[in-house]
Design a protein around this motif. Structure first.
Motif, PDB file in Angstrom:
ATOM      1  N   TRP A   1       5.114  42.095  43.742  1.00 58.45           N
ATOM      2  CA  TRP A   1       4.254  40.913  43.801  1.00 58.45           C
ATOM      3  C   TRP A   1       3.199  41.090  44.889  1.00 58.45           C
ATOM      4  CZ3 TRP A   1       9.497  40.915  43.286  1.00 58.45           C
ATOM      5  CH2 TRP A   1      10.025  40.326  42.120  1.00 58.45           C
ATOM      6  N   PRO A   2       2.071  40.468  44.773  1.00 59.81           N
ATOM      7  CA  PRO A   2       1.045  40.573  45.822  1.00 59.81           C
ATOM      8  C   PRO A   2       1.509  39.890  47.098  1.00 59.81           C
ATOM      9  CG  PRO A   2       0.413  38.942  44.169  1.00 59.81           C
ATOM     10  CD  PRO A   2       1.620  39.642  43.628  1.00 59.81           C
ATOM     11  N   ALA A   3       1.010  40.370  48.224  1.00 60.94           N
ATOM     12  CA  ALA A   3       1.336  39.760  49.517  1.00 60.94           C
ATOM     13  C   ALA A   3       0.953  38.291  49.497  1.00 60.94           C
ATOM     14  CB  ALA A   3       0.603  40.493  50.638  1.00 60.94           C
ATOM     15  N   GLY A   4       1.817  37.470  50.041  1.00 58.35           N
ATOM     16  CA  GLY A   4       1.563  36.043  50.054  1.00 58.35           C
ATOM     17  C   GLY A   4       2.072  35.322  48.824  1.00 58.35           C
ATOM     18  N   ALA A   5       2.517  36.058  47.835  1.00 58.73           N
ATOM     19  CA  ALA A   5       3.031  35.432  46.610  1.00 58.73           C
ATOM     20  C   ALA A   5       4.343  36.093  46.203  1.00 58.73           C
ATOM     21  CB  ALA A   5       2.008  35.534  45.493  1.00 58.73           C
ATOM     22  N   ARG A   6       5.173  36.338  47.202  1.00 44.89           N
ATOM     23  CA  ARG A   6       6.435  37.027  46.954  1.00 44.89           C
ATOM     24  C   ARG A   6       7.618  36.067  47.016  1.00 44.89           C
ATOM     25  NH1 ARG A   6       4.939  42.373  50.643  1.00 44.89           N
ATOM     26  NH2 ARG A   6       3.548  43.301  49.057  1.00 44.89           N
ATOM     27  N   PRO A   7       8.666  36.350  46.257  1.00 50.75           N
ATOM     28  CA  PRO A   7       9.828  35.452  46.263  1.00 50.75           C
ATOM     29  C   PRO A   7      10.636  35.588  47.553  1.00 50.75           C
ATOM     30  CG  PRO A   7      10.279  37.385  44.931  1.00 50.75           C
ATOM     31  CD  PRO A   7       8.821  37.472  45.318  1.00 50.75           C
ATOM     32  N   ARG A   8      11.447  34.596  47.836  1.00 57.57           N
ATOM     33  CA  ARG A   8      12.392  34.671  48.944  1.00 57.57           C
ATOM     34  C   ARG A   8      13.527  35.598  48.508  1.00 57.57           C
ATOM     35  NH1 ARG A   8      17.000  31.372  50.192  1.00 57.57           N
ATOM     36  NH2 ARG A   8      17.563  31.538  52.407  1.00 57.57           N
ATOM     37  N   ILE A   9      13.758  36.638  49.300  1.00 53.95           N
ATOM     38  CA  ILE A   9      14.727  37.669  48.905  1.00 53.95           C
ATOM     39  C   ILE A   9      15.966  37.609  49.786  1.00 53.95           C
ATOM     40  CG2 ILE A   9      15.140  40.164  48.883  1.00 53.95           C
ATOM     41  CD1 ILE A   9      12.339  40.532  47.811  1.00 53.95           C
ATOM     42  N   GLN A  10      17.128  37.691  49.147  1.00 57.50           N
ATOM     43  CA  GLN A  10      18.402  37.805  49.841  1.00 57.50           C
ATOM     44  C   GLN A  10      19.139  39.025  49.305  1.00 57.50           C
ATOM     45  OE1 GLN A  10      20.847  34.332  50.172  1.00 57.50           O
ATOM     46  NE2 GLN A  10      19.145  32.985  50.716  1.00 57.50           N
ATOM     47  N   GLU A  11      19.860  39.698  50.178  1.00 54.80           N
ATOM     48  CA  GLU A  11      20.542  40.937  49.805  1.00 54.80           C
ATOM     49  C   GLU A  11      21.971  40.692  49.357  1.00 54.80           C
ATOM     50  OE1 GLU A  11      20.087  44.423  52.220  1.00 54.80           O
ATOM     51  OE2 GLU A  11      18.356  43.568  53.253  1.00 54.80           O
ATOM     52  N   THR A  12      22.426  41.546  48.441  1.00 54.47           N
ATOM     53  CA  THR A  12      23.818  41.542  48.002  1.00 54.47           C
ATOM     54  C   THR A  12      24.396  42.934  48.221  1.00 54.47           C
ATOM     55  OG1 THR A  12      23.167  42.097  45.733  1.00 54.47           O
ATOM     56  CG2 THR A  12      23.415  39.765  46.266  1.00 54.47           C
ATOM     57  N   ARG A  13      25.715  43.044  48.099  1.00 55.92           N
ATOM     58  CA  ARG A  13      26.385  44.307  48.419  1.00 55.92           C
ATOM     59  C   ARG A  13      26.460  45.267  47.238  1.00 55.92           C
ATOM     60  NH1 ARG A  13      29.689  40.457  50.789  1.00 55.92           N
ATOM     61  NH2 ARG A  13      31.163  40.601  49.046  1.00 55.92           N
ATOM     62  N   ASP A  14      26.737  44.730  46.047  1.00 58.41           N
ATOM     63  CA  ASP A  14      26.898  45.580  44.868  1.00 58.41           C
ATOM     64  C   ASP A  14      26.743  44.733  43.610  1.00 58.41           C
ATOM     65  OD1 ASP A  14      29.294  44.182  44.564  1.00 58.41           O
ATOM     66  OD2 ASP A  14      30.469  45.733  45.567  1.00 58.41           O
ATOM     67  N   ILE A  15      26.969  45.345  42.457  1.00 55.64           N
ATOM     68  CA  ILE A  15      26.762  44.675  41.181  1.00 55.64           C
ATOM     69  C   ILE A  15      27.686  43.478  41.011  1.00 55.64           C
ATOM     70  CG2 ILE A  15      28.263  46.394  40.075  1.00 55.64           C
ATOM     71  CD1 ILE A  15      25.398  44.471  38.368  1.00 55.64           C
ATOM     72  N   ASP A  16      28.939  43.603  41.441  1.00 56.54           N
ATOM     73  CA  ASP A  16      29.889  42.495  41.283  1.00 56.54           C
ATOM     74  C   ASP A  16      29.483  41.293  42.142  1.00 56.54           C
ATOM     75  OD1 ASP A  16      31.658  43.840  39.476  1.00 56.54           O
ATOM     76  OD2 ASP A  16      32.340  45.051  41.159  1.00 56.54           O
ATOM     77  N   ASP A  17      29.079  41.577  43.374  1.00 59.21           N
ATOM     78  CA  ASP A  17      28.617  40.521  44.270  1.00 59.21           C
ATOM     79  C   ASP A  17      27.362  39.852  43.704  1.00 59.21           C
ATOM     80  OD1 ASP A  17      28.555  39.010  46.658  1.00 59.21           O
ATOM     81  OD2 ASP A  17      27.142  40.406  47.566  1.00 59.21           O
ATOM     82  N   TRP A  18      26.457  40.667  43.201  1.00 65.11           N
ATOM     83  CA  TRP A  18      25.186  40.192  42.625  1.00 65.11           C
ATOM     84  C   TRP A  18      25.446  39.263  41.444  1.00 65.11           C
ATOM     85  CZ3 TRP A  18      22.607  41.502  37.898  1.00 65.11           C
ATOM     86  CH2 TRP A  18      21.217  41.294  37.878  1.00 65.11           C
ATOM     87  N   LEU A  19      26.322  39.677  40.535  1.00 60.79           N
ATOM     88  CA  LEU A  19      26.622  38.872  39.362  1.00 60.79           C
ATOM     89  C   LEU A  19      27.320  37.562  39.732  1.00 60.79           C
ATOM     90  CD1 LEU A  19      27.818  41.659  36.909  1.00 60.79           C
ATOM     91  CD2 LEU A  19      25.802  40.217  36.598  1.00 60.79           C
TER      92      LEU A  19
END
Length: 299
Positions: free
Chosen positions: A201-219
């Motif tokens: 995404w262009p600077a200034g128009a990016r989503p709020r990002i949070q990190e996860t550990r792996d696929i199971d955590d993400w799902l």
């Protein structure tokens, strides 16, 4: 005096067999040799390992701890010998999330039919190299770039990007999601192995990002309605999860699917695996009959 595997084997045999005599029979050595090995082990470790009476042999408190570790060491040693003995009769393909996606089962079927002498193992490891750098596999499937100084790679296909949503998410009713809509939401990513970065995404128009550990955590987080995710098409086929739906992501660049291998030590079946994966991504029908056994590469 150094610790040796024979010392550990004697300790395990004594405890499992229950007597020095039976341990000697199991190991094929004399009872005196069993006693010497146990004494040597106790001297190396500086602790008493067994309580001995005329009726029983039981581990001491230290012995219980050492015995558990001895079993692990011996198992690892046996696995090492086994791996060396199997040589190239086994091919381990690592992946972080989705292997070959919807092509995975067909890859396994065709491999078994074409190369029956090379046993196939798929190994999921949440590392940037799919387990290759860690020595857990011979080839890895990646959807991100790899270190070209250490690994060689070949492109086997491309996949669309999908948006992962909770089944009761307001967007779940849509047929597709626009890339430009994503910044409205919290986006969950795995920075180590994921294919989604803020640069989409262009600077200034990016989503709020949070990190996860792996696929199971993400799902799990997405299913609970904590946010949304973006992933490769392969994930949608490989991981079906109650409470999670996938919708195509419009206007997003496709994801390149690569196979990587150690540049200076390729497995003999490397090119056969690459050819089969590329064949499946191109949508070619299965050939009949076994194929020639993969041969080692030169150079």
């Amino acid at each position: 005096m150094d610790l040796e595997l024979r010392h550990l084997r004697c300790l395990v045999a004594i405890v499992d067999a229950g007597t020095f005599t039976d341990a000697a029979i199991e190991l094929g050595i004399s009872q005196a040799a069993v006693s010497r090995n146990l004494i040597a082990l106790e001297q190396v470790l500086g602790v008493r390992l067994l309580h001995r009476t005329s009726r029983s042999i039981t581990p001491t408190t230290a012995g219980v701890h050492i015995l558990a570790q001895a079993r692990q060491v011996l198992a690892a040693a046996d696995n090492l010998v086994g791996e060396a003995a199997t040589g190239h009769t086994r091919l381990r393909i690592g992946h972080a999330w989705a292997a070959m996606g919807r092509h995975t089962r067909e890859f396994q079927r065709r491999w078994a039919a074409h190369y029956p002498g090379v046993e196939l193992h798929l190994i999921r490891t949440n590392s940037a190299t799919g387990g290759l750098a860690e020595g857990l596999c011979d080839i890895a499937v990646l959807r991100t770039a790899a270190d070209s100084t250490r690994f060689s790679d070949a492109v086997v296909g491309h996949e669309r990007r999908y948006c992962a949503l909770a089944a009761d998410d307001p967007w779940a009713g849509k047929r597709s999601i626009k890339l430009s809509e994503v910044p409205q939401r919290t986006l969950f990513v795995d920075r180590r192995t994921g294919t989604t970065t803020p640069d989409m995404w262009p600077a200034g128009a990016r989503p709020r990002i949070q990190e996860t550990r792996d696929i199971d955590d993400w799902l799990a987080i997405i299913a609970a309605g904590g946010g949304i995710g973006i992933t490769a098409e392969g994930t949608t086929a490989q991981y079906r999860r109650d409470g999670v739906v996938f919708r195509p992501l419009r206007d997003a660049p496709p994801i390149t699917v690569r196979m990587i291998w150690r540049r200076h030590d390729p497995h003999p079946s490397t090119h056969a695996a690459i050819a089969l994966a590329a064949e499946l991504y191109r949508g070619r029908p299965a050939a009949t009959g076994p194929r020639p056994r993969p041969q080692p590469e030169n150079g």
